[in-house]
Design a protein around this motif. Structure first.
Motif, short mmCIF file in Angstrom:
data_model
loop_
_atom_site.label_atom_id
_atom_site.label_comp_id
_atom_site.label_asym_id
_atom_site.label_seq_id
_atom_site.Cartn_x
_atom_site.Cartn_y
_atom_site.Cartn_z
N LYS A 239 0.56 -1.16 -0.08
CA LYS A 239 0.05 0.03 0.00
C LYS A 239 1.03 0.88 0.07
O LYS A 239 2.00 1.31 0.59
N PRO A 240 0.43 2.28 -0.74
CA PRO A 240 1.16 3.58 -0.76
C PRO A 240 1.64 4.13 0.50
O PRO A 240 2.69 4.65 0.61
N GLU A 241 0.74 4.04 1.67
CA GLU A 241 1.06 4.60 2.81
C GLU A 241 2.20 4.16 3.60
O GLU A 241 2.68 4.59 4.51
N PHE A 242 2.48 2.78 3.20
CA PHE A 242 3.80 2.07 3.82
C PHE A 242 5.08 2.14 3.07
O PHE A 242 5.98 1.47 3.26
N ALA A 243 4.87 2.97 1.85
CA ALA A 243 6.14 3.00 1.15
C ALA A 243 7.33 3.85 2.06
O ALA A 243 7.53 4.45 2.84
N ALA A 267 7.74 -0.22 -14.66
CA ALA A 267 6.29 -0.61 -14.92
C ALA A 267 5.66 -0.68 -13.71
O ALA A 267 4.34 0.06 -13.60
N VAL A 268 6.12 -1.16 -12.57
CA VAL A 268 5.39 -0.85 -11.37
C VAL A 268 5.27 0.48 -10.60
O VAL A 268 4.09 0.82 -10.18
N MET A 269 6.38 1.17 -10.92
CA MET A 269 6.19 2.47 -10.41
C MET A 269 5.58 3.47 -11.23
O MET A 269 4.67 4.36 -10.48
N SER A 270 5.12 3.13 -12.56
CA SER A 270 4.27 3.89 -13.14
C SER A 270 2.94 3.83 -12.65
O SER A 270 1.98 4.57 -12.91
N ALA A 271 2.45 2.44 -12.22
CA ALA A 271 1.29 2.20 -11.63
C ALA A 271 0.99 3.06 -10.37
O ALA A 271 -0.24 3.29 -9.93
N TYR A 272 2.05 3.39 -9.75
CA TYR A 272 2.00 3.81 -8.38
C TYR A 272 1.97 5.66 -8.59
O TYR A 272 2.08 6.45 -7.70
N GLU A 273 1.81 6.03 -9.92
CA GLU A 273 2.14 7.38 -10.43
C GLU A 273 0.74 8.22 -9.55
O GLU A 273 -0.19 8.02 -9.99
N GLY A 274 1.27 9.19 -8.83
CA GLY A 274 0.24 9.97 -8.24
C GLY A 274 -0.06 9.61 -6.84
O GLY A 274 -0.84 10.49 -6.03
N LEU A 275 0.60 8.58 -6.33
CA LEU A 275 0.12 7.87 -5.15
C LEU A 275 1.33 7.96 -4.03
O LEU A 275 1.14 7.50 -3.04
N LEU A 276 2.49 8.39 -4.54
CA LEU A 276 3.59 8.19 -3.73
C LEU A 276 4.31 9.57 -3.70
O LEU A 276 4.38 10.38 -4.62
N ASP A 278 7.78 11.92 -3.54
CA ASP A 278 9.15 11.79 -4.16
C ASP A 278 9.95 11.22 -3.15
O ASP A 278 10.32 11.60 -1.82
N GLY A 279 10.72 10.31 -3.93
CA GLY A 279 12.00 9.73 -3.09
C GLY A 279 11.44 8.29 -2.42
O GLY A 279 12.22 7.72 -1.80
N LEU A 280 9.93 8.12 -2.37
CA LEU A 280 9.48 6.86 -1.63
C LEU A 280 9.46 5.57 -2.95
O LEU A 280 9.17 5.80 -3.91
N GLN A 281 9.75 4.48 -1.99
CA GLN A 281 9.68 3.22 -2.91
C GLN A 281 8.77 2.27 -2.30
O GLN A 281 8.63 1.99 -1.15
N PRO A 282 7.58 1.80 -3.25
CA PRO A 282 6.45 0.91 -2.60
C PRO A 282 7.29 -0.62 -2.46
O PRO A 282 8.16 -0.86 -3.19
N SER A 283 6.68 -1.40 -1.64
CA SER A 283 7.33 -2.85 -1.56
C SER A 283 6.50 -3.65 -2.71
O SER A 283 5.22 -3.43 -2.72
N TYR A 284 6.99 -4.68 -3.15
CA TYR A 284 6.31 -5.58 -4.01
C TYR A 284 7.02 -6.92 -3.90
O TYR A 284 8.14 -7.13 -3.87
N PHE A 285 6.19 -8.00 -4.33
CA PHE A 285 6.68 -9.37 -4.24
C PHE A 285 5.73 -9.98 -5.24
O PHE A 285 4.45 -10.44 -5.20
N LEU A 286 6.51 -9.99 -6.74
CA LEU A 286 5.53 -10.50 -7.86
C LEU A 286 6.13 -11.57 -8.52
O LEU A 286 7.63 -11.65 -8.69
N TYR A 287 5.29 -12.53 -8.64
CA TYR A 287 5.67 -13.93 -9.26
C TYR A 287 5.30 -13.92 -10.55
O TYR A 287 4.08 -14.02 -10.97
N VAL A 534 13.83 9.54 11.06
CA VAL A 534 15.30 9.48 11.37
C VAL A 534 15.85 8.20 11.10
O VAL A 534 16.96 7.83 10.64
N LEU A 535 15.14 7.11 12.05
CA LEU A 535 15.65 5.70 11.98
C LEU A 535 15.55 5.13 10.65
O LEU A 535 16.51 4.10 10.43
N GLU A 536 14.44 5.39 9.57
CA GLU A 536 14.44 4.75 8.39
C GLU A 536 15.71 5.29 7.41
O GLU A 536 16.14 4.53 6.75
N GLN A 537 15.71 6.62 7.75
CA GLN A 537 16.97 7.32 6.97
C GLN A 537 18.45 6.78 7.36
O GLN A 537 18.96 6.36 6.52
N LEU A 538 18.37 6.28 8.52
CA LEU A 538 19.71 6.04 9.21
C LEU A 538 19.96 4.36 8.59
O LEU A 538 20.95 4.16 8.08
#
Length: 615
Positions: A239-243, A267-276, A278-287, A534-538
Motif C-alpha cells: 500500500k502506498p502509505e507504507f512506502a 512498470a510497477v512505479m508507473s502504476a503508483y504514479e500520483g500515489l507516492l 517523491d523519493g519513496l519506494q513501494p514494496s512488491y513481491f511479484l511472481y 530518522v531511523l528509516e533514513q539511518l
C-alpha cells in the motif's frame, strides 16, 4: 622463436572461473541452496560461521547422488540439466552450467556427504583446492550435506576484499530470503554462529512473506493476480502509505527465479504514479510465469538478469495489473461517479453467502383489540414516552421578574506570533535576509555572505550529534507513551548493531524484539513524529555498509541524522532563527563545508559587486 600461448592448468582455470561465480560467501550460499532445491528437498538447513568465511554448510533431504555423480559433480561443465545447446532455452531447474561446484572446490576446503534413498551406504568426499584428498563410503542419512570451509584460503587477495562480518551476513540473508520467497513449499532454516536466525515452515506465499519480514507486513500487502497467454502474474504489492525510502522489499521472480529488472520496476512505479511522495519506494513481491522458450537466463554469470522476447507486452500487462489491483482494493482512486462505496462488498465477505434473516410472528396479535396502556410498556413491547412535566412553571419560581445580567469583564490577552515584543524587535536592526526560502544573506564589512540554509544546518547538527556520541553526554526527553516501531529482520539487525551509538545520542530503548523496537526516550532535538523518519533514513544510509571502526560508525550516524533533521529548502525562517543559524554555523569547527563536503556559504565582496555594475 618459442610460442607464448599456452593452456592453463585445470586448477588455475577453476580459480579464474571462481572469480565470476564466487564473489563472496553469499555466492556460495546461493549455489548450494539452488542445488538442494533441484535435488527435490523439502527441508533445507543453512549453517554459517563468521558470516560464511569459516563455514557455509547446506543440509538437505533430497534424492542424493551416487558414487559416480558425487565425484563427477566437481568437474568443470559437468551437469545433469542440459544435453545440447537448445536445452538452454527450455530450462526448468536452477543451476545448469556445471561451473559452481568446480569453482567452489578450487578456492575452499570442501566436504561432501551424500546418500541416495535406495542405497545402504553413502559417499564421503574431501577436496582442498581442487585436489581430492579422500573418498570413502560412509553411513549417512538420506540427502546431501555440503560443507565449504575457509573460503579463499589459497587466494589471500580475494579474502582481503571481503567486508565485515555484519555486511557479509546481510548479503547471505539476502540470498537466503530470495530463495525462500521463491519456494514457500520448502522448510528453510538459517543458523549463524550457533543461533537460529530464520525458521520458515512450509506455507503459502503470503505467510512466507510475513514470516520473513515480520512486523506489520500482512496489513501492508494488496494481492495481485492476472493470467494471459504470454504472462501469468501473482503476488502482492504494498500500500502506498507504507512506502519507504529504500528498495529493500522489492522482489521479482520469473519462473521461481529471482531477477533484477529496472524495466519491470519502472512498470510497477508507473502504476503508483500520483500515489507516492517523491523519493519513496513501494514494496512488491511479484511472481511472473512465462513460457521457458521466451526468455534467456544465460546472459549473466549470477543469472539475476533475464532477456525477454517481448518486453513491451510484459510492461503493459504488469503495469495494468498493478494499477487494477490498487484500484480494486480502494488503494487508488477511480473515476466512477455513479459508484457508491458504501454498497461495495467488503473483501473479507466476498466469498461468503448471505445469512437469511429470521422472522418472528406473534400469533396472539389482534389488530382490532384495544391497546392496553400500562406503565411498563405497550402491547408491542415498546416503552411509552414519559409525559411532559405538568408543573413546569414551578421551575421558575423565585426568579426576579426583571432579570438584568450584571456587566461582565473578560481578562484581556495579547496574542503575539513570537516570543519577543514588538518594541524589542524594532530595537534590533535587521542583519539577515532570507531569499527564496533557501539562502540567508548576511552583510559583512567586506561585502556579504550568502549561506545555504540546508547545508549550514546539516553542519551544525552533524557536529552536535558527533559531540554527543563521542562524549556520551546527550540529554533525552522522556515520551509520555513508549513508541513502538516495526522493522524487518535485516533492519532490526542493523539497529541492534547501532544501539550503543544511538543511546549515546539520546535514544532510550525499552526493548528490541525480533520485529519491533520500543523507544521510551528520544534526543531533545528530535520530536516524536520525526523518530520513524530518522531511523528509516539511518537504516537506508547504512544498508549496504556498516563501518568496522567505531569512529567511522559514529561519523556515518551523525551524517545520516543531520541529513534527516536539517531544515529543507523551502522552509521559512524568522529573523531570530536566521541569526541563530549564522552564529551557530561560525561556531562550528569546520564551517565552510557541509558533512558531505559541499560549500555552506560563499562570499561576495564589494569589489565583486562593483564589477557587476561596471559592465
Amino acid at each position: 622463436m618459442s610460442s607464448i600461448i599456452q593452456l592453463l592448468p585445470d586448477h588455475v582455470a577453476n580459480q579464474i572461473a571462481a572469480g565470476e561465480v564466487v564473489q563472496r560467501p553469499a555466492s556460495v550460499v546461493k549455489e548450494l541452496l539452488e542445488n538442494a532445491i533441484d535435488a527435490g528437498a523439502s527441508d533445507i538447513k543453512l549453517i554459517c560461521k563468521e558470516a560464511g568465511k569459516t563455514l557455509v554448510q547446506v543440509i538437505d533431504n533430497g534424492k542424493g547422488m551416487s558414487v559416480t555423480d558425487a565425484r563427477l559433480c566437481f568437474e568443470r561443465h559437468a551437469t545433469s540439466k542440459i544435453r545440447k545447446a537448445e536445452d538452454l532455452f527450455d530450462l526448468h531447474t536452477k543451476g545448469f552450467r556445471g561451473e559452481a561446484l568446480a569453482s567452489i572446490a578450487a578456492i575452499a576446503h570442501v566436504e561432501l556427504k551424500t546418500r541416495q534413498d535406495q542405497e545402504e551406504l553413502g559417499t564421503h568426499i574431501i577436496i582442498e583446492g581442487s585436489k581430492f584428498m579422500a573418498q570413502e563410503p560412509s553411513v549417512l542419512p538420506k540427502g546431501t550435506s555440503f560443507s565449504v570451509k575457509n573460503l579463499f584460503f589459497n587466494i589471500p587477495a580475494r579474502r582481503n576484499f571481503l567486508k565485515s562480518d555484519v555486511v557479509e551476513l546481510r548479503h547471505i540473508i539476502d540470498e537466503f530470503q530470495r530463495v525462500a520467497l521463491a519456494h514457500s513449499n520448502i522448510h528453510f532454516t538459517l543458523y549463524h554462529n550457533g543461533s537460529e536466525l530464520f525458521n520458515l515452515p512450509q506455507s503459502n506465499l503470503r505467510q512466507r512473506i510475513v514470516n520473513i519480514f515480520s512486523g506489520k507486513t500482512n496489513e501492508k500487502l494488496v494481492p495481485i493476480q492476472e493470467s494471459t497467454e504470454i504472462l501469468s502474474i501473482q503476488g502482492f504489492v504494498g500500500k502506498p502509505e507504507f512506502a519507504k525510502k529504500n528498495r529493500g522489499e522489492q522482489f521479482f521472480f520469473v519462473n521461481d527465479r529471482f531477477i533484477k529488472s529496472s524495466y519491470l520496476h519502472h512498470a510497477v512505479m508507473s502504476a503508483y504514479e500520483g500515489l507516492l511522495r517523491d523519493g519513496l519506494q513501494p514494496s512488491y513481491f511479484l511472481y511472473l510465469t512465462v513460457p521457458t522458450h521466451t526468455i534467456d537466463i544465460n546472459i549473466h554469470p549470477t543469472k539475476t538478469e533475464i532477456k525477454f522476447d517481448d518486453e513491451h507486452a510484459l510492461y503493459a500487462i504488469l503495469r495494468s495489473a498493478t494499477k487494477h489491483s490498487l484500484g480494486q482494493f480502494n488503494v487508488a482512486p477511480i473515476l466512477d461517479f455513479e459508484r457508491d462505496f458504501n454498497l461495495d462488498t467488503p473483501y473479507s465477505y466476498q466469498n461468503k453467502e448471505a445469512e437469511t434473516p429470521t422472522i418472528q410472528i406473534d400469533s396472539n396479535f389482534n389488530p382490532f383489540q384495544e391497546e392496553k396502556k400500562t406503565a411498563t410498556g405497550s402491547s408491542f413491547g415498546f416503552k411509552p414516552k414519559k409525559e411532559a412535566q405538568p408543573q413546569w412553571e414551578s421551575l421558575y419560581v423565585g426568579l426576579k421578574e426583571n432579570f438584568e445580567p450584571e456587566e461582565m469583564h473578560f481578562e484581556s490577552e495579547a496574542v503575539t506570533s513570537s516570543l519577543f515584543s514588538d518594541h524589542e524587535v524594532e530595537k534590533a536592526p535587521t542583519s539577515t535576509y532570507q531569499i527564496h526560502k533557501k539562502y540567508i544573506v548576511s552583510p559583512i564589512k567586506s561585502g556579504m555572505l550568502i549561506i545555504d540554509q540546508q547545508r549550514a544546518h546539516q553542519r551544525i547538527l552533524y557536529e552536535q550529534f558527533l559531540t554527543n556520541i563521542t562524549v556520551h553526554q546527550a540529554s533525552s526527553q522522556q515520551l509520555l507513551f513508549p513508541l513502538t516501531l516495526y522493522f524487518s529482520g535485516n533492519e532490526m539487525a542493523i539497529l541492534k548493531e547501532l544501539k550503543p551509538s544511538l543511546e549515546s545520542t539520546g535514544f532510550i530503548f525499552e526493548a528490541l524484539n525480533l520485529d519491533s523496537v520500543v523507544i521510551s526516550g528520544v534526543p531533545v532535538a528530535i520530536t516524536e513524529s520525526e523518530v520513524p523518519i530518522v531511523l528509516e533514513q539511518l537504516i537506508s544510509d547504512l544498508q549496504d555498509e556498516i563501518p568496522d571502526s567505531s569512529f567511522s560508525q559514529m561519523d556515518s550516524m551523525a551524517k545520516s541524522m543531520a541529513r534527516s533533521l536539517a531544515v529543507k529548502t523551502g522552509t521559512y525562517l524568522t529573523e531570530k532563527e536566521q541569526e541563530n543559524m549564522v552564529n551557530s554555523l561560525f561556531a562550528c569547527k569546520e564551517n565552510s563545508v557541509s558533512p558531505f563536503n559541499k560549500p555552506t556559504f560563499i562570499t561576495l565582496s564589494v569589489e565583486d559587486l562593483d564589477k557587476k555594475f561596471s559592465i
